[in-house]
Scaffold this motif. Structure first.
Motif, mmCIF file in Angstrom:
data_model
loop_
_atom_site.group_PDB
_atom_site.id
_atom_site.type_symbol
_atom_site.label_atom_id
_atom_site.label_comp_id
_atom_site.label_asym_id
_atom_site.label_seq_id
_atom_site.Cartn_x
_atom_site.Cartn_y
_atom_site.Cartn_z
ATOM 1 N N HIS A 113 28.194 36.503 54.635
ATOM 2 C CA HIS A 113 27.924 37.675 53.804
ATOM 3 C C HIS A 113 28.752 37.701 52.530
ATOM 4 C CE1 HIS A 113 26.669 41.709 52.792
ATOM 5 N NE2 HIS A 113 27.948 42.033 52.613
ATOM 6 N N ALA A 114 30.023 37.298 52.609
ATOM 7 C CA ALA A 114 30.901 37.370 51.434
ATOM 8 C C ALA A 114 31.664 36.054 51.276
ATOM 9 C CB ALA A 114 31.887 38.526 51.568
ATOM 10 N N VAL A 115 31.759 35.617 50.015
ATOM 11 C CA VAL A 115 32.494 34.398 49.687
ATOM 12 C C VAL A 115 33.594 34.783 48.707
ATOM 13 C CG1 VAL A 115 32.360 32.062 48.750
ATOM 14 C CG2 VAL A 115 30.369 33.050 49.916
ATOM 15 N N LEU A 116 34.826 34.423 49.049
ATOM 16 C CA LEU A 116 35.968 34.694 48.186
ATOM 17 C C LEU A 116 36.483 33.384 47.611
ATOM 18 C CD1 LEU A 116 37.851 37.177 50.513
ATOM 19 C CD2 LEU A 116 36.392 37.718 48.578
ATOM 20 N N ALA A 117 36.933 33.441 46.366
ATOM 21 C CA ALA A 117 37.504 32.258 45.718
ATOM 22 C C ALA A 117 38.799 32.663 45.041
ATOM 23 C CB ALA A 117 36.528 31.695 44.694
ATOM 24 N N GLY A 118 39.883 32.011 45.417
ATOM 25 C CA GLY A 118 41.165 32.240 44.765
ATOM 26 C C GLY A 118 41.304 31.268 43.605
ATOM 27 N N ILE A 119 41.653 31.797 42.436
ATOM 28 C CA ILE A 119 41.775 30.972 41.229
ATOM 29 C C ILE A 119 43.154 31.204 40.629
ATOM 30 C CG2 ILE A 119 40.869 30.505 38.926
ATOM 31 C CD1 ILE A 119 38.161 31.654 39.885
ATOM 32 N N THR A 120 43.921 30.119 40.473
ATOM 33 C CA THR A 120 45.206 30.256 39.792
ATOM 34 C C THR A 120 44.934 30.557 38.324
ATOM 35 O OG1 THR A 120 45.317 27.863 39.456
ATOM 36 C CG2 THR A 120 46.482 28.763 41.351
ATOM 37 N N HIS A 130 32.734 30.073 38.355
ATOM 38 C CA HIS A 130 32.476 31.090 39.374
ATOM 39 C C HIS A 130 31.592 32.213 38.846
ATOM 40 C CE1 HIS A 130 35.744 28.952 41.376
ATOM 41 N NE2 HIS A 130 35.259 29.468 42.489
ATOM 42 N N GLU A 131 31.854 32.683 37.652
ATOM 43 C CA GLU A 131 31.067 33.798 37.120
ATOM 44 C C GLU A 131 29.638 33.371 36.804
ATOM 45 O OE1 GLU A 131 33.477 35.722 34.104
ATOM 46 O OE2 GLU A 131 34.740 36.633 35.679
ATOM 47 N N LYS A 132 29.443 32.128 36.411
ATOM 48 C CA LYS A 132 28.087 31.612 36.178
ATOM 49 C C LYS A 132 27.262 31.665 37.462
ATOM 50 C CE LYS A 132 27.818 27.168 35.479
ATOM 51 N NZ LYS A 132 27.739 25.814 34.880
ATOM 52 N N LEU A 133 27.940 31.516 38.597
ATOM 53 C CA LEU A 133 27.256 31.475 39.882
ATOM 54 C C LEU A 133 27.222 32.823 40.587
ATOM 55 C CD1 LEU A 133 28.556 28.015 41.020
ATOM 56 C CD2 LEU A 133 26.258 28.599 40.242
ATOM 57 N N GLY A 134 27.595 33.884 39.899
ATOM 58 C CA GLY A 134 27.462 35.219 40.470
ATOM 59 C C GLY A 134 28.730 35.810 41.048
ATOM 60 N N PHE A 135 29.838 35.117 40.980
ATOM 61 C CA PHE A 135 31.100 35.671 41.458
ATOM 62 C C PHE A 135 31.621 36.685 40.446
ATOM 63 C CE2 PHE A 135 30.853 31.863 43.911
ATOM 64 C CZ PHE A 135 31.712 31.978 44.990
ATOM 65 N N VAL A 152 53.246 31.767 39.216
ATOM 66 C CA VAL A 152 51.819 31.633 38.926
ATOM 67 C C VAL A 152 51.063 32.792 39.577
ATOM 68 C CG1 VAL A 152 49.809 30.122 39.100
ATOM 69 C CG2 VAL A 152 52.097 29.125 38.899
ATOM 70 N N ASP A 153 50.135 33.378 38.802
ATOM 71 C CA ASP A 153 49.268 34.447 39.296
ATOM 72 C C ASP A 153 48.015 33.845 39.936
ATOM 73 O OD1 ASP A 153 51.090 36.051 37.947
ATOM 74 O OD2 ASP A 153 49.717 36.522 36.302
ATOM 75 N N VAL A 154 47.403 34.606 40.823
ATOM 76 C CA VAL A 154 46.142 34.203 41.442
ATOM 77 C C VAL A 154 45.166 35.362 41.341
ATOM 78 C CG1 VAL A 154 44.986 33.538 43.594
ATOM 79 C CG2 VAL A 154 47.247 32.607 43.058
ATOM 80 N N GLY A 155 43.968 35.052 40.867
ATOM 81 C CA GLY A 155 42.885 36.027 40.854
ATOM 82 C C GLY A 155 41.924 35.724 41.984
ATOM 83 N N TYR A 156 41.248 36.744 42.449
ATOM 84 C CA TYR A 156 40.223 36.545 43.479
ATOM 85 C C TYR A 156 38.879 36.982 42.930
ATOM 86 C CZ TYR A 156 43.102 34.929 47.236
ATOM 87 O OH TYR A 156 43.926 34.152 48.000
ATOM 88 N N TRP A 157 37.908 36.096 43.127
ATOM 89 C CA TRP A 157 36.525 36.361 42.746
ATOM 90 C C TRP A 157 35.716 36.401 44.028
ATOM 91 C CZ3 TRP A 157 39.896 35.145 39.180
ATOM 92 C CH2 TRP A 157 39.650 35.457 37.847
ATOM 93 N N GLN A 158 34.673 37.233 44.043
ATOM 94 C CA GLN A 158 33.854 37.415 45.231
ATOM 95 C C GLN A 158 32.383 37.298 44.873
ATOM 96 O OE1 GLN A 158 34.264 41.238 47.124
ATOM 97 N NE2 GLN A 158 32.935 40.691 48.815
ATOM 98 N N ALA A 159 31.638 36.705 45.799
ATOM 99 C CA ALA A 159 30.177 36.653 45.681
ATOM 100 C C ALA A 159 29.578 37.048 47.016
ATOM 101 C CB ALA A 159 29.707 35.251 45.307
#
Length: 171
Positions: A113-120, A130-135, A152-159
Motif C-alpha cells: 500500500h505504501a512505499v517510503l524512500a529515504g533520501i540523503t 522519486h517525484e517523477k514517479l509519484g513520490f 547529514v539530513d535525510v528526507g522521506y518521500w512516500q508513494a
C-alpha cells in the motif's frame, strides 16, 4: 533489460553499492560490503517475499532496486522502504527510472500500500527521480547521519503505488 536478481549477481551488486559507500553519503554505511554480504541481503529480501530487480546492458549490471519491510510490527505489513542504486557509468541514462517503474509494478502486485524512500540531502537527482514517479516529500530529519566528518539530513518521500496516476501503465 530488467530482471529479478540472481544469487550470482552479488559481486556486481557489491561493486555498484561500494562506490556509494566510499564516495557519497547516499548510504550511511561506511565499510564496503562483500559479495557474501550482498548474497545475505538478497536472501533476506527474497525470504520476505519482496522484489529485488537488476538492470543489465551489454551483459553488465547497471543498477538495482528492491524493497524491504519498513518496520517489523504486523500493522506495517503493507508498507515497504524502497532502494535504488545505479552504476555511476549508467547514471542519467534512464536506468533508475526503468528500475523504479518495474519495482512499483511488482509492489502493487504484492498488494503493498505504501512505499517510503529515504533520501540523503541534498540530492536533487534522487528527488527528481522519486517525484517523477509519484513520490511526495513527507518528512525531513535533521542531522541524523554523520559521514565524512559532517552531519547529514535525510528526507522521506512516500508513494501509494495504487494511487499513482496512470499506474501501472506509467509505473
Amino acid at each position: 533489460m530488467i530482471r529479478p536478481v540472481a544469487e550470482e549477481d552479488a559481486p556486481e551488486l557489491a561493486r555498484i553499492y561500494n562506490h556509494y559507500i566510499v564516495e557519497s553519503v547516499a548510504t550511511f554505511e561506511e565499510t564496503p560490503v562483500t559479495a557474501a554480504d550482498m548474497g545475505a541481503r538478497i536472501a533476506a529480501v527474497s525470504g520476505a517475499g519482496l522484489p529485488w530487480l537488476v538492470s543489465t546492458a551489454d551483459k553488465r549490471l547497471t543498477g538495482y532496486a528492491y524493497a524491504t519491510a519498513w518496520k517489523p510490527r504486523s500493522a506495517y505489513r503493507f508498507t515497504v522502504e524502497s532502494t535504488v542504486y545505479v552504476d555511476p557509468e549508467a547514471v542519467g541514462q534512464g536506468t533508475g527510472t526503468a528500475l523504479y517503474k518495474d519495482l512499483l509494478v511488482e509492489l502493487r502486485r504484492r498488494r503493498v500500500h505504501a512505499v517510503l524512500a529515504g533520501i540523503t540531502l541534498p540530492n536533487p537527482g534522487s528527488i527528481a527521480l522519486h517525484e517523477k514517479l509519484g513520490f511526495r516529500k513527507v518528512a525531513e530529519l535533521k542531522e541524523v547521519g554523520y559521514k565524512f566528518a559532517r552531519w547529514v539530513d535525510v528526507g522521506y518521500w512516500q508513494a501509494l503505488p495504487g494511487k499513482i496516476p496512470d499506474c501501472p501503465d506509467t509505473c
